[in-house]
Design a protein around this motif. Structure first.
Motif, PDB file in Angstrom:
ATOM      1  N   GLN A 244      -3.978 165.925  88.500  1.00  0.00           N
ATOM      2  CA  GLN A 244      -4.198 165.613  87.081  1.00  0.00           C
ATOM      3  C   GLN A 244      -4.247 164.095  86.893  1.00  0.00           C
ATOM      4  O   GLN A 244      -3.489 163.368  87.531  1.00  0.00           O
ATOM      5  CB  GLN A 244      -3.070 166.201  86.229  1.00  0.00           C
ATOM      6  N   PRO A 245      -5.114 163.606  86.009  1.00  0.00           N
ATOM      7  CA  PRO A 245      -5.179 162.159  85.790  1.00  0.00           C
ATOM      8  C   PRO A 245      -3.979 161.647  85.007  1.00  0.00           C
ATOM      9  O   PRO A 245      -3.401 162.359  84.193  1.00  0.00           O
ATOM     10  CB  PRO A 245      -6.466 161.988  84.972  1.00  0.00           C
TER      11      PRO A 245
ATOM     12  N   LEU B  20      -3.455 158.591  82.647  1.00  0.00           N
ATOM     13  CA  LEU B  20      -4.202 157.540  81.970  1.00  0.00           C
ATOM     14  C   LEU B  20      -3.407 156.248  81.875  1.00  0.00           C
ATOM     15  O   LEU B  20      -2.200 156.259  81.656  1.00  0.00           O
ATOM     16  CB  LEU B  20      -4.606 158.001  80.567  1.00  0.00           C
TER      17      LEU B  20
ATOM     18  N   ASN C 225     -11.873 163.545  80.291  1.00  0.00           N
ATOM     19  CA  ASN C 225     -11.058 162.349  80.115  1.00  0.00           C
ATOM     20  C   ASN C 225     -10.121 162.147  81.308  1.00  0.00           C
ATOM     21  O   ASN C 225      -9.400 163.060  81.698  1.00  0.00           O
ATOM     22  CB  ASN C 225     -10.252 162.458  78.818  1.00  0.00           C
ATOM     23  N   GLY C 226     -10.162 160.954  81.879  1.00  0.00           N
ATOM     24  CA  GLY C 226      -9.280 160.630  82.988  1.00  0.00           C
ATOM     25  C   GLY C 226      -9.902 160.791  84.359  1.00  0.00           C
ATOM     26  O   GLY C 226      -9.281 160.443  85.360  1.00  0.00           O
ATOM     27  N   TYR C 227     -11.095 161.315  84.444  1.00  0.00           N
ATOM     28  CA  TYR C 227     -11.779 161.473  85.733  1.00  0.00           C
ATOM     29  C   TYR C 227     -12.962 160.522  85.805  1.00  0.00           C
ATOM     30  O   TYR C 227     -13.601 160.220  84.796  1.00  0.00           O
ATOM     31  CB  TYR C 227     -12.242 162.912  85.935  1.00  0.00           C
TER      32      TYR C 227
ATOM     33  N   PRO D 165      -9.469 161.122  90.099  1.00  0.00           N
ATOM     34  CA  PRO D 165      -8.499 160.816  89.043  1.00  0.00           C
ATOM     35  C   PRO D 165      -8.413 159.299  88.822  1.00  0.00           C
ATOM     36  O   PRO D 165      -8.425 158.515  89.773  1.00  0.00           O
ATOM     37  CB  PRO D 165      -7.188 161.365  89.592  1.00  0.00           C
ATOM     38  N   CYS D 166      -8.337 158.907  87.565  1.00  0.00           N
ATOM     39  CA  CYS D 166      -8.401 157.486  87.194  1.00  0.00           C
ATOM     40  C   CYS D 166      -7.315 156.643  87.842  1.00  0.00           C
ATOM     41  O   CYS D 166      -7.533 155.463  88.119  1.00  0.00           O
ATOM     42  CB  CYS D 166      -8.384 157.329  85.681  1.00  0.00           C
ATOM     43  N   GLN D 167      -6.163 157.215  88.123  1.00  0.00           N
ATOM     44  CA  GLN D 167      -5.073 156.424  88.691  1.00  0.00           C
ATOM     45  C   GLN D 167      -5.340 155.984  90.135  1.00  0.00           C
ATOM     46  O   GLN D 167      -4.685 155.092  90.648  1.00  0.00           O
ATOM     47  CB  GLN D 167      -3.743 157.169  88.603  1.00  0.00           C
TER      48      GLN D 167
END
Length: 183
Positions: free
Chosen positions: A80-81, A83, A145-147, A168-170
């Protein structure tokens, strides 16, 4: 940059130089050109000189070649991202369950000692030496959102592209830092 432009009303092809103040051949007052990735809007003055040039870049997630993959949805088992945060690559040096442009689930394994990135699917393995990766770019996927979509530009001149979807953005900044460290 010289390009051919087709006027919508008269269907005449004219040649234009896309630089402010350059003269053009033809009788256009305004035109719009849409390329695969860029949209140009150019306004001409009474002396057939370019008054203004506006270039609008289309996001990757709106391009046809990416829509097919994105519309399939988020793969199962994907992290899971988170944010607004940047994580390091996980301790096992792997990011799992991202998608490549062939719609295969991919595992990325970073090998800092060998200076290479292993890209593994169920049936194939692909090894990219870090020094062959010239650039890494990413863009968010608007629908998820977040990908992100991450593109690895590799090869002798950095013209070859390898796209990764649903990263995932992180982890985006960690991927960039692992492969192309800041100096």
């Amino acid at each position: 940059m010289d390009i051919d432009i087709k006027e919508q009303e008269q269907q005449e092809t004219v040649s234009a130089a896309i630089d402010e103040g350059e003269e053009i051949k033809g009788q256009l007052i305004h035109f719009e050109l849409k390329a695969s990735k860029l949209s140009f809007k150019v306004e001409f003055g009474s002396q057939n000189t370019v008054l203004a040039v506006a270039i609008d870049q289309k996001p990757w997630c709106q391009e046809r070649k990416h829509i097919r993959i994105i519309s399939a949805g988020i793969p199962s088992g994907l992290v899971q991202p988170v944010l607004g945060q940047n994580f390091m690559i996980p301790a096992d040096n792997q990011i799992r369950n991202v998608i490549n442009s062939k719609m295969k689930i991919v595992r990325l394994r970073f090998s800092p000692y060998e200076q290479c990135l292993y890209i593994n699917t169920d049936s194939h393995s692909f090894i990219l030496q870090y020094h062959l990766i010239k650039d890494i770019k990413s863009e968010p996927i608007e629908q998820f959102n977040g990908y992100h979509i991450v593109c690895l530009y590799h090869g002798k001149f950095g013209k070859e592209q390898y796209f990764l979807y649903f990263v995932p953005c992180q982890f985006v900044q960690a991927i960039k830092n692992a492969i192309i460290p800041k100096k």
